[in-house]
Design a protein around this motif. Structure first.
Motif, PDB file in Angstrom:
ATOM      1  N   ASP A 173       0.129  -1.162 -12.424  1.00 37.00           N
ATOM      2  CA  ASP A 173       0.852  -2.243 -11.762  1.00 37.00           C
ATOM      3  C   ASP A 173      -0.006  -2.964 -10.716  1.00 37.00           C
ATOM      4  OD1 ASP A 173       3.019  -1.576 -13.285  1.00 37.00           O
ATOM      5  OD2 ASP A 173       4.077  -0.492 -11.692  1.00 37.00           O
ATOM      6  N   GLY A 174      -1.236  -2.484 -10.502  1.00 41.61           N
ATOM      7  CA  GLY A 174      -2.128  -3.114  -9.529  1.00 41.61           C
ATOM      8  C   GLY A 174      -1.733  -2.881  -8.082  1.00 41.61           C
ATOM      9  N   VAL A 175      -1.064  -1.748  -7.815  1.00 41.89           N
ATOM     10  CA  VAL A 175      -0.630  -1.437  -6.446  1.00 41.89           C
ATOM     11  C   VAL A 175      -1.659  -0.515  -5.781  1.00 41.89           C
ATOM     12  CG1 VAL A 175       1.173  -0.394  -5.028  1.00 41.89           C
ATOM     13  CG2 VAL A 175       1.787  -1.628  -7.128  1.00 41.89           C
ATOM     14  N   PRO A 176      -2.265  -0.941  -4.681  1.00 38.14           N
ATOM     15  CA  PRO A 176      -3.244  -0.091  -4.005  1.00 38.14           C
ATOM     16  C   PRO A 176      -2.589   1.179  -3.439  1.00 38.14           C
ATOM     17  CG  PRO A 176      -3.426  -2.373  -3.258  1.00 38.14           C
ATOM     18  CD  PRO A 176      -2.155  -2.269  -4.038  1.00 38.14           C
ATOM     19  N   TYR A 177      -3.367   2.259  -3.450  1.00 38.99           N
ATOM     20  CA  TYR A 177      -2.898   3.506  -2.853  1.00 38.99           C
ATOM     21  C   TYR A 177      -4.072   4.190  -2.169  1.00 38.99           C
ATOM     22  CZ  TYR A 177      -4.911   5.728  -7.039  1.00 38.99           C
ATOM     23  OH  TYR A 177      -5.761   6.137  -8.038  1.00 38.99           O
ATOM     24  N   CYS A 178      -3.747   5.113  -1.257  1.00 35.30           N
ATOM     25  CA  CYS A 178      -4.772   5.909  -0.598  1.00 35.30           C
ATOM     26  C   CYS A 178      -4.154   7.236  -0.184  1.00 35.30           C
ATOM     27  CB  CYS A 178      -5.368   5.173   0.608  1.00 35.30           C
ATOM     28  SG  CYS A 178      -4.223   4.944   2.000  1.00 35.30           S
ATOM     29  N   LEU A 179      -4.943   8.044   0.471  1.00 37.86           N
ATOM     30  CA  LEU A 179      -4.527   9.387   0.873  1.00 37.86           C
ATOM     31  C   LEU A 179      -4.802   9.537   2.363  1.00 37.86           C
ATOM     32  CD1 LEU A 179      -6.016  12.540  -0.946  1.00 37.86           C
ATOM     33  CD2 LEU A 179      -5.998  12.345   1.525  1.00 37.86           C
ATOM     34  N   ALA A 180      -3.856  10.121   3.099  1.00 39.59           N
ATOM     35  CA  ALA A 180      -4.046  10.400   4.525  1.00 39.59           C
ATOM     36  C   ALA A 180      -3.560  11.820   4.795  1.00 39.59           C
ATOM     37  CB  ALA A 180      -3.283   9.393   5.386  1.00 39.59           C
ATOM     38  N   SER A 181      -4.500  12.715   5.063  1.00 41.14           N
ATOM     39  CA  SER A 181      -4.196  14.148   5.099  1.00 41.14           C
ATOM     40  C   SER A 181      -4.596  14.788   6.418  1.00 41.14           C
ATOM     41  CB  SER A 181      -4.945  14.850   3.955  1.00 41.14           C
ATOM     42  OG  SER A 181      -4.838  16.252   4.060  1.00 41.14           O
ATOM     43  N   SER A 182      -3.823  15.794   6.832  1.00 41.36           N
ATOM     44  CA  SER A 182      -4.208  16.607   7.986  1.00 41.36           C
ATOM     45  C   SER A 182      -5.399  17.501   7.666  1.00 41.36           C
ATOM     46  CB  SER A 182      -3.033  17.475   8.442  1.00 41.36           C
ATOM     47  OG  SER A 182      -1.989  16.689   8.947  1.00 41.36           O
ATOM     48  N   GLY A 183      -5.650  17.735   6.384  1.00 41.63           N
ATOM     49  CA  GLY A 183      -6.754  18.594   5.977  1.00 41.63           C
ATOM     50  C   GLY A 183      -8.104  17.923   6.165  1.00 41.63           C
ATOM     51  N   SER A 184      -9.148  18.728   6.174  1.00 41.83           N
ATOM     52  CA  SER A 184     -10.507  18.203   6.308  1.00 41.83           C
ATOM     53  C   SER A 184     -10.934  17.520   5.011  1.00 41.83           C
ATOM     54  CB  SER A 184     -11.475  19.351   6.615  1.00 41.83           C
ATOM     55  OG  SER A 184     -11.559  20.234   5.494  1.00 41.83           O
ATOM     56  N   HIS A 185     -11.977  16.700   5.105  1.00 43.80           N
ATOM     57  CA  HIS A 185     -12.515  16.065   3.903  1.00 43.80           C
ATOM     58  C   HIS A 185     -12.964  17.117   2.884  1.00 43.80           C
ATOM     59  CE1 HIS A 185     -12.465  11.766   4.795  1.00 43.80           C
ATOM     60  NE2 HIS A 185     -12.724  12.081   6.054  1.00 43.80           N
ATOM     61  N   ASP A 236      -1.682   8.074  14.503  1.00 42.99           N
ATOM     62  CA  ASP A 236      -3.057   7.579  14.440  1.00 42.99           C
ATOM     63  C   ASP A 236      -3.631   7.557  13.024  1.00 42.99           C
ATOM     64  OD1 ASP A 236      -2.267   8.537  16.985  1.00 42.99           O
ATOM     65  OD2 ASP A 236      -4.331   8.629  17.668  1.00 42.99           O
ATOM     66  N   LEU A 237      -3.425   8.641  12.276  1.00 41.62           N
ATOM     67  CA  LEU A 237      -4.044   8.743  10.956  1.00 41.62           C
ATOM     68  C   LEU A 237      -3.496   7.689   9.995  1.00 41.62           C
ATOM     69  CD1 LEU A 237      -5.837  10.068   8.851  1.00 41.62           C
ATOM     70  CD2 LEU A 237      -4.090  11.845   8.560  1.00 41.62           C
ATOM     71  N   PHE A 238      -2.186   7.498   9.989  1.00 44.09           N
ATOM     72  CA  PHE A 238      -1.595   6.494   9.101  1.00 44.09           C
ATOM     73  C   PHE A 238      -2.009   5.081   9.515  1.00 44.09           C
ATOM     74  CE2 PHE A 238       1.851   9.776   8.181  1.00 44.09           C
ATOM     75  CZ  PHE A 238       1.300  10.113   6.955  1.00 44.09           C
ATOM     76  N   LEU A 239      -2.063   4.834  10.810  1.00 42.38           N
ATOM     77  CA  LEU A 239      -2.483   3.507  11.285  1.00 42.38           C
ATOM     78  C   LEU A 239      -3.949   3.250  10.935  1.00 42.38           C
ATOM     79  CD1 LEU A 239      -0.720   3.478  14.774  1.00 42.38           C
ATOM     80  CD2 LEU A 239      -0.084   2.144  12.741  1.00 42.38           C
ATOM     81  N   TYR A 240      -4.769   4.285  11.035  1.00 41.38           N
ATOM     82  CA  TYR A 240      -6.182   4.161  10.672  1.00 41.38           C
ATOM     83  C   TYR A 240      -6.323   3.847   9.179  1.00 41.38           C
ATOM     84  CZ  TYR A 240     -11.032   5.682   9.842  1.00 41.38           C
ATOM     85  OH  TYR A 240     -12.351   5.753   9.463  1.00 41.38           O
ATOM     86  N   ALA A 241      -5.563   4.563   8.346  1.00 43.16           N
ATOM     87  CA  ALA A 241      -5.621   4.327   6.900  1.00 43.16           C
ATOM     88  C   ALA A 241      -5.221   2.890   6.568  1.00 43.16           C
ATOM     89  CB  ALA A 241      -4.719   5.317   6.174  1.00 43.16           C
ATOM     90  N   ALA A 242      -4.143   2.417   7.189  1.00 43.40           N
ATOM     91  CA  ALA A 242      -3.679   1.046   6.940  1.00 43.40           C
ATOM     92  C   ALA A 242      -4.733   0.027   7.363  1.00 43.40           C
ATOM     93  CB  ALA A 242      -2.375   0.795   7.685  1.00 43.40           C
ATOM     94  N   GLU A 243      -5.335   0.261   8.527  1.00 39.73           N
ATOM     95  CA  GLU A 243      -6.363  -0.661   9.026  1.00 39.73           C
ATOM     96  C   GLU A 243      -7.564  -0.699   8.072  1.00 39.73           C
ATOM     97  OE1 GLU A 243      -9.329  -1.220  12.899  1.00 39.73           O
ATOM     98  OE2 GLU A 243      -7.946   0.486  12.816  1.00 39.73           O
ATOM     99  N   LEU A 284       0.848  -1.202   0.000  1.00 40.31           N
ATOM    100  CA  LEU A 284       0.000   0.000   0.000  1.00 40.31           C
ATOM    101  C   LEU A 284       0.878   1.246   0.000  1.00 40.31           C
ATOM    102  CD1 LEU A 284      -2.851   1.320   0.324  1.00 40.31           C
ATOM    103  CD2 LEU A 284      -2.459   1.239   2.809  1.00 40.31           C
ATOM    104  N   VAL A 285       0.553   2.185  -0.883  1.00 36.23           N
ATOM    105  CA  VAL A 285       1.219   3.489  -0.901  1.00 36.23           C
ATOM    106  C   VAL A 285       0.245   4.510  -0.318  1.00 36.23           C
ATOM    107  CG1 VAL A 285       2.344   5.245  -2.304  1.00 36.23           C
ATOM    108  CG2 VAL A 285       2.511   2.837  -2.971  1.00 36.23           C
ATOM    109  N   ILE A 286       0.665   5.201   0.742  1.00 40.69           N
ATOM    110  CA  ILE A 286      -0.165   6.220   1.393  1.00 40.69           C
ATOM    111  C   ILE A 286       0.396   7.600   1.059  1.00 40.69           C
ATOM    112  CG2 ILE A 286      -1.117   7.081   3.565  1.00 40.69           C
ATOM    113  CD1 ILE A 286      -0.663   4.334   4.791  1.00 40.69           C
ATOM    114  N   PHE A 287      -0.383   8.390   0.366  1.00 40.97           N
ATOM    115  CA  PHE A 287       0.044   9.734  -0.004  1.00 40.97           C
ATOM    116  C   PHE A 287      -0.493  10.765   0.987  1.00 40.97           C
ATOM    117  CE2 PHE A 287       0.096   7.539  -4.103  1.00 40.97           C
ATOM    118  CZ  PHE A 287       1.273   8.010  -4.686  1.00 40.97           C
TER     119      PHE A 287
END
Length: 214
Positions: free
Chosen positions: A101-113, A148-155, A5-8
């Motif tokens: 390449d079929g690699v999952p990615y997501c976003l984890a930001s300090s900003g609001s939705h 917390d935010l990165f761990l939440y995204a991974a979970e 997983l790539v977290i941006f």
């Protein structure tokens, strides 16, 4: 690919928002009687959730920011985004390669939705990010540099932290990724590598990122 997983991060990594947002923030704080330069804003608040602004001003001056601070800051920032915001150069090519390449990615930001969505609609990144892969500091109790935010995204993405890699451009974000037990690569377009200590490596152009991840 070494990772599952790539977290941006968003601001400064996906959208070139830091110059716009910190100019607005510095101006508004100065207007409220808390003189803040653009450089001060980058140093103190880049990569942070808005609660850090409240906390630091209170800690330094003993004064609370006005009740309408967040609402006014958002209105001014979003209006500037609509005028000026652009995607970070080369980032859609990186997202296209991960997708191919079929690699999952997501976003984890300090900003609001809301902030994330406004920026993505303006820059076309809403084609690459849907709600299920967007995570905000709003979703957890503590923002970066807490993990917390990165761990939440991974979970939520169903990937163990040690199989995740984070792409960050702020010292607070790098610290959060390291605290989460994740590898992190530092984007040095606005922040010198020396201020991103703890990163596994650094890159100054998105064109360099795929090779680092591989």
């Amino acid at each position: 690919m070494n990772y599952d997983l790539v977290i941006f991060d968003n601001d400064g990594v996906l959208v070139d928002s830091e110059p716009v947002a910190n100019t607005i923030l510095a101006g508004y704080l100065t207007e409220l009687g808390h003189p803040t330069s653009y450089e001060d804003s980058l140093r103190d608040y880049m990569g942070a959730a808005v609660h850090r602004v409240h906390d630091l001003v209170l800690e330094r001056t003993g004064q609370r920011l006005p009740e309408e601070f967040d609402q006014t800051l958002n209105a001014r920032t979003f209006a500037a985004f609509e005028r000026e915001l652009q995607a970070v150069d080369g980032v859609t090519e990186v997202l296209g390669k991960l997708t191919a390449d079929g690699v999952p990615y997501c976003l984890a930001s300090s900003g609001s939705h809301e902030r994330i969505r406004v920026g993505h609609r303006k820059t076309g990144l809403d084609l690459w990010f849907h709600d299920e892969i967007i995570f905000s500091a709003q979703d957890v109790g503590r923002g970066k540099p807490a993990p917390d935010l990165f761990l939440y995204a991974a979970e939520r993405m169903g990937v163990a932290p040690e199989r995740c890699v984070v792409v960050e451009d702020s010292a607070l974000g790098v610290a959060a990724a390291v605290a989460a037990g994740m590898d992190v690569y530092g984007f040095t377009a606005m922040t010198p590598a020396g201020k991103l200590a703890g990163a596994k490596g650094w890159f100054s152009s998105m064109a360099e990122l795929p090779a680092l991840l591989a």
